[in-house]
Design an enzyme around this catalytic site. Structure first.
Site, PDB file in Angstrom:
ATOM      1  N   ASP A   1      18.015 -29.584 -16.351  1.00 38.64           N
ATOM      2  CA  ASP A   1      17.610 -29.323 -17.724  1.00 38.64           C
ATOM      3  C   ASP A   1      17.732 -30.557 -18.607  1.00 38.64           C
ATOM      4  O   ASP A   1      16.927 -30.761 -19.522  1.00 38.64           O
ATOM      5  CB  ASP A   1      18.465 -28.199 -18.312  1.00 38.64           C
ATOM      6  CG  ASP A   1      18.003 -26.821 -17.850  1.00 38.64           C
ATOM      7  OD1 ASP A   1      16.931 -26.734 -17.227  1.00 38.64           O
ATOM      8  OD2 ASP A   1      18.715 -25.839 -18.119  1.00 38.64           O
TER       9      ASP A   1
ATOM     10  N   ASP B   1      19.132 -27.553 -29.390  1.00 37.56           N
ATOM     11  CA  ASP B   1      19.962 -27.279 -30.556  1.00 37.56           C
ATOM     12  C   ASP B   1      20.315 -28.556 -31.301  1.00 37.56           C
ATOM     13  O   ASP B   1      20.191 -29.663 -30.774  1.00 37.56           O
ATOM     14  CB  ASP B   1      21.248 -26.550 -30.148  1.00 37.56           C
ATOM     15  CG  ASP B   1      22.011 -27.266 -29.044  1.00 37.56           C
ATOM     16  OD1 ASP B   1      22.346 -28.447 -29.232  1.00 37.56           O
ATOM     17  OD2 ASP B   1      22.267 -26.650 -27.995  1.00 37.56           O
TER      18      ASP B   1
ATOM     19  N   ASP C   1      35.600 -26.626 -35.997  1.00 36.19           N
ATOM     20  CA  ASP C   1      35.153 -27.761 -35.190  1.00 36.19           C
ATOM     21  C   ASP C   1      33.758 -28.222 -35.576  1.00 36.19           C
ATOM     22  O   ASP C   1      33.393 -29.379 -35.359  1.00 36.19           O
ATOM     23  CB  ASP C   1      35.165 -27.388 -33.701  1.00 36.19           C
ATOM     24  CG  ASP C   1      36.560 -27.415 -33.101  1.00 36.19           C
ATOM     25  OD1 ASP C   1      37.506 -27.800 -33.820  1.00 36.19           O
ATOM     26  OD2 ASP C   1      36.710 -27.046 -31.928  1.00 36.19           O
TER      27      ASP C   1
ATOM     28  N   ALA D   1      14.975 -21.028 -26.863  1.00 37.44           N
ATOM     29  CA  ALA D   1      15.156 -21.632 -25.536  1.00 37.44           C
ATOM     30  C   ALA D   1      16.550 -22.213 -25.383  1.00 37.44           C
ATOM     31  O   ALA D   1      17.125 -22.193 -24.295  1.00 37.44           O
ATOM     32  CB  ALA D   1      14.108 -22.709 -25.293  1.00 37.44           C
TER      33      ALA D   1
ATOM     34  N   THR E   1      20.684 -19.975 -25.013  1.00 36.54           N
ATOM     35  CA  THR E   1      21.485 -19.633 -23.839  1.00 36.54           C
ATOM     36  C   THR E   1      22.373 -20.791 -23.388  1.00 36.54           C
ATOM     37  O   THR E   1      23.089 -20.668 -22.401  1.00 36.54           O
ATOM     38  CB  THR E   1      20.581 -19.227 -22.661  1.00 36.54           C
ATOM     39  OG1 THR E   1      19.727 -20.328 -22.330  1.00 36.54           O
ATOM     40  CG2 THR E   1      19.724 -18.017 -23.017  1.00 36.54           C
ATOM     41  N   ALA E   2      22.334 -21.915 -24.108  1.00 36.48           N
ATOM     42  CA  ALA E   2      23.107 -23.097 -23.716  1.00 36.48           C
ATOM     43  C   ALA E   2      24.391 -23.190 -24.534  1.00 36.48           C
ATOM     44  O   ALA E   2      25.216 -22.289 -24.511  1.00 36.48           O
ATOM     45  CB  ALA E   2      22.232 -24.342 -23.868  1.00 36.48           C
ATOM     46  N   TYR E   3      24.574 -24.271 -25.285  1.00 34.76           N
ATOM     47  CA  TYR E   3      25.797 -24.481 -26.058  1.00 34.76           C
ATOM     48  C   TYR E   3      26.041 -23.315 -27.016  1.00 34.76           C
ATOM     49  O   TYR E   3      27.172 -22.846 -27.197  1.00 34.76           O
ATOM     50  CB  TYR E   3      25.657 -25.802 -26.825  1.00 34.76           C
ATOM     51  CG  TYR E   3      26.900 -26.305 -27.511  1.00 34.76           C
ATOM     52  CD1 TYR E   3      28.159 -25.761 -27.268  1.00 34.76           C
ATOM     53  CD2 TYR E   3      26.806 -27.372 -28.406  1.00 34.76           C
ATOM     54  CE1 TYR E   3      29.293 -26.250 -27.906  1.00 34.76           C
ATOM     55  CE2 TYR E   3      27.936 -27.868 -29.044  1.00 34.76           C
ATOM     56  CZ  TYR E   3      29.169 -27.292 -28.793  1.00 34.76           C
ATOM     57  OH  TYR E   3      30.276 -27.782 -29.423  1.00 34.76           O
TER      58      TYR E   3
ATOM     59  N   TYR F   1      25.334 -20.199 -26.689  1.00 29.75           N
ATOM     60  CA  TYR F   1      25.859 -19.032 -25.975  1.00 29.75           C
ATOM     61  C   TYR F   1      27.334 -19.200 -25.648  1.00 29.75           C
ATOM     62  O   TYR F   1      28.135 -18.265 -25.784  1.00 29.75           O
ATOM     63  CB  TYR F   1      25.030 -18.818 -24.702  1.00 29.75           C
ATOM     64  CG  TYR F   1      25.275 -17.521 -23.974  1.00 29.75           C
ATOM     65  CD1 TYR F   1      25.601 -16.361 -24.658  1.00 29.75           C
ATOM     66  CD2 TYR F   1      25.166 -17.458 -22.591  1.00 29.75           C
ATOM     67  CE1 TYR F   1      25.802 -15.164 -23.991  1.00 29.75           C
ATOM     68  CE2 TYR F   1      25.364 -16.263 -21.908  1.00 29.75           C
ATOM     69  CZ  TYR F   1      25.686 -15.120 -22.608  1.00 29.75           C
ATOM     70  OH  TYR F   1      25.890 -13.935 -21.945  1.00 29.75           O
TER      71      TYR F   1
END
EC number: 2.7.1.23
Length: 257
Positions: free
Chosen positions: A45, A117, A146, A154, A157-159, A161
């Site tokens: 990815d 993102d 933080d 799209a 589902t990465a950071y 999630y």
């Protein structure tokens, strides 16, 4: 698109990807991204995002094949499969990136696109203090934690999630606003916004509590203000095998127990 599209194969720097590149070029020919009908990145990815940043302006559809660690945006790599035939049957997923403009404490302005993102993170041990405006109206006077991020469907589902943000359906015309380890307001878990919402982050104490911003993998440090909106000009089309299309993958992520 013709039955025999011109394919530009691109590979990450890993040995499996370079070997796959040689095999694909030998079988299907070698075309530059500018002269190709379809781009075919070979990797994970991360390399897919690199390809979109480097060649997304060409407007060519992208059929990625996984030869890396993570391949949520990729199709399975099958060395003996007819790639043009797979492309002919592939289902499209249209993505619009986020446009990020950051102002630093030195007075410089930088801009970047993000297909996954845009995230703000504290640069030191001290928590970040960030104000959040939506379409010019203050919504969070002071977020302490933080940091905070905005994710596309799209990229949800990465950071996003992993930070307990919502998974967004493809084509929902929404973006996710998600705090990162928030201390105050303690119970706020973020929001789902319309895709055309303009999000502005204000770093409230940039000298004592410096903050960086990252758009996909492009980082800018010591920012004082960041503005994010969905791009109206740029759109990319990713192609997926019908049995592994992106919409189904995003849906499946919501039913992992």
């Amino acid at each position: 698109m013709s039955d025999t599209p011109r394919i530009a194969f691109l590979a990450s720097n890993t040995e499996p990807a370079r070997m796959a590149l040689a095999a694909m070029v030998s079988r299907h020919g070698d075309f530059s991204p500018e002269e190709a009908d379809v781009l075919c990145p070979l990797g994970g990815d991360g390399f897919m995002l690199q390809t979109l940043h480097r060649h997304g302006h060409l407007g060519k559809p992208v059929f990625g094949m996984k030869l890396g660690t993570v391949g949520f945006l990729m199709n399975q790599y099958l060395a003996e499969e007819d790639v043009p035939a797979r492309i002919a049957l592939a289902e499209p997923a249209n993505l619009r990136p986020l446009e990020m403009i950051a102002l630093t404490e030195s007075g410089t302005t930088t801009g970047s696109l993000a297909y996954n993102d845009v995230s703000l993170l504290r640069q030191t041990r001290q928590a970040a203090h960030i104000g959040i405006d939506l379409n010019g109206q203050e919504r969070v006077a002071e977020l302490i934690g933080d940091g905070v991020l905005v994710a596309t469907p799209a990229g949800s589902t990465a950071y996003n999630y992993s930070a307990h943000g919502p998974v967004l359906p493809l084509g929902s015309h929404t973006i996710a606003l998600t705090p990162l380890a928030p201390y105050r307001p303690r119970r706020w878990r973020g929001a789902i916004l319309k895709a055309d919402t303009e999000v502005r982050f204000r770093v409230l104490d940039p000298y004592k509590r410096p903050v960086s911003v990252t758009a996909d993998s492009h980082e800018t440090r010591d920012v004082v203000e960041v503005t994010i909106r969905e791009s109206r000009e740029r759109r990319v089309t990713l192609l997926f095998d019908p049995e592994h299309n992106l919409e189904d993958r995003i849906l499946s992520e919501q039913f992992v127990f």
